[in-house]
Design a protein around this motif. Structure first.
Motif, PDB file in Angstrom:
ATOM      1  N   GLY A 164       0.787  -1.220   0.000  1.00 51.70           N
ATOM      2  CA  GLY A 164       0.000   0.000   0.000  1.00 51.70           C
ATOM      3  C   GLY A 164       0.818   1.269   0.000  1.00 51.70           C
ATOM      4  O   GLY A 164       0.301   2.354  -0.287  1.00 51.70           O
ATOM      5  N   LEU A 165       2.114   1.145   0.318  1.00 50.38           N
ATOM      6  CA  LEU A 165       2.999   2.301   0.306  1.00 50.38           C
ATOM      7  C   LEU A 165       3.776   2.333  -1.001  1.00 50.38           C
ATOM      8  O   LEU A 165       4.258   1.300  -1.458  1.00 50.38           O
ATOM      9  N   ALA A 166       3.943   3.516  -1.573  1.00 48.53           N
ATOM     10  CA  ALA A 166       4.660   3.628  -2.844  1.00 48.53           C
ATOM     11  C   ALA A 166       6.166   3.555  -2.626  1.00 48.53           C
ATOM     12  O   ALA A 166       6.887   2.914  -3.380  1.00 48.53           O
ATOM     13  N   TRP A 167       6.632   4.254  -1.597  1.00 50.92           N
ATOM     14  CA  TRP A 167       8.035   4.175  -1.219  1.00 50.92           C
ATOM     15  C   TRP A 167       8.176   4.835   0.141  1.00 50.92           C
ATOM     16  O   TRP A 167       7.289   5.547   0.611  1.00 50.92           O
ATOM     17  N   SER A 168       9.301   4.599   0.796  1.00 52.58           N
ATOM     18  CA  SER A 168       9.576   5.211   2.091  1.00 52.58           C
ATOM     19  C   SER A 168      11.053   5.136   2.395  1.00 52.58           C
ATOM     20  O   SER A 168      11.736   4.194   1.975  1.00 52.58           O
ATOM     21  N   SER A 169      11.548   6.109   3.132  1.00 51.01           N
ATOM     22  CA  SER A 169      12.927   6.091   3.631  1.00 51.01           C
ATOM     23  C   SER A 169      12.958   5.698   5.111  1.00 51.01           C
ATOM     24  O   SER A 169      14.031   5.716   5.719  1.00 51.01           O
ATOM     25  N   ARG A 170      11.816   5.358   5.689  1.00 44.10           N
ATOM     26  CA  ARG A 170      11.718   5.037   7.114  1.00 44.10           C
ATOM     27  C   ARG A 170      11.711   3.527   7.317  1.00 44.10           C
ATOM     28  O   ARG A 170      10.874   2.829   6.760  1.00 44.10           O
ATOM     29  N   GLU A 171      12.610   3.057   8.134  1.00 47.40           N
ATOM     30  CA  GLU A 171      12.757   1.613   8.277  1.00 47.40           C
ATOM     31  C   GLU A 171      11.508   0.961   8.844  1.00 47.40           C
ATOM     32  O   GLU A 171      11.224  -0.197   8.529  1.00 47.40           O
ATOM     33  N   TYR A 172      10.732   1.654   9.638  1.00 46.77           N
ATOM     34  CA  TYR A 172       9.560   1.004  10.230  1.00 46.77           C
ATOM     35  C   TYR A 172       8.409   0.852   9.234  1.00 46.77           C
ATOM     36  O   TYR A 172       7.373   0.287   9.567  1.00 46.77           O
ATOM     37  N   ASP A 173       8.565   1.356   8.016  1.00 48.68           N
ATOM     38  CA  ASP A 173       7.580   1.114   6.964  1.00 48.68           C
ATOM     39  C   ASP A 173       7.868  -0.169   6.184  1.00 48.68           C
ATOM     40  O   ASP A 173       7.110  -0.530   5.287  1.00 48.68           O
TER      41      ASP A 173
END
Length: 125
Positions: free
Chosen positions: A102-111
């Protein structure tokens, strides 16, 4: 359950190159958005790069822009991290991870929900 497995780490001299690979199980690998992180001794885990499921969009941490390239081959269920012009400060354990659906991208490790065991990269001066 998805299990990423990294490979390709090792010892390299400053200015050299390495290519890390990450394979992940699952028939739906091509639908996963993926990321690379790294953690140096005594430091927090740091975002390195991310790639969308199609490979059409990529994202990089500020410290690696211009030197690292993320790519993927969905036919081989593999994500790559090409690292060029390596510096001693790039020494770290490098981890591959699968982004939460559901997330396109993230720089956060908890994602990121699924993580590999890591591969050591050591750059000598």
């Amino acid at each position: 359950q998805v299990q990423p497995v990294e490979s390709g780490g090792g010892l390299v001299q400053a200015g050299g190159s390495l290519r890390l690979s990450c394979t992940a199980s699952g028939r739906t690998f091509s639908s996963y958005n993926m990321g690379w992180f790294r953690q140096a001794p005594g430091k927090e885990r740091e975002f390195v790069a991310a790639i969308r499921w199609s490979g059409g969009r990529t994202y990089y941490g500020d410290s690696v822009k211009g030197g690292f390239t993320i790519s993927r081959d969905n036919a081989k269920n593999t994500v790559y991290l090409q690292m060029d012009s390596l510096k001693p400060e790039d020494t770290a354990v490098y981890y591959c991870a699968v982004l939460r659906a559901g997330l396109a991208w993230s720089s956060r490790e908890y994602d990121y929900d699924y993580w590999g065991q890591g591969t050591q990269v050591t750059v000598s001066s």
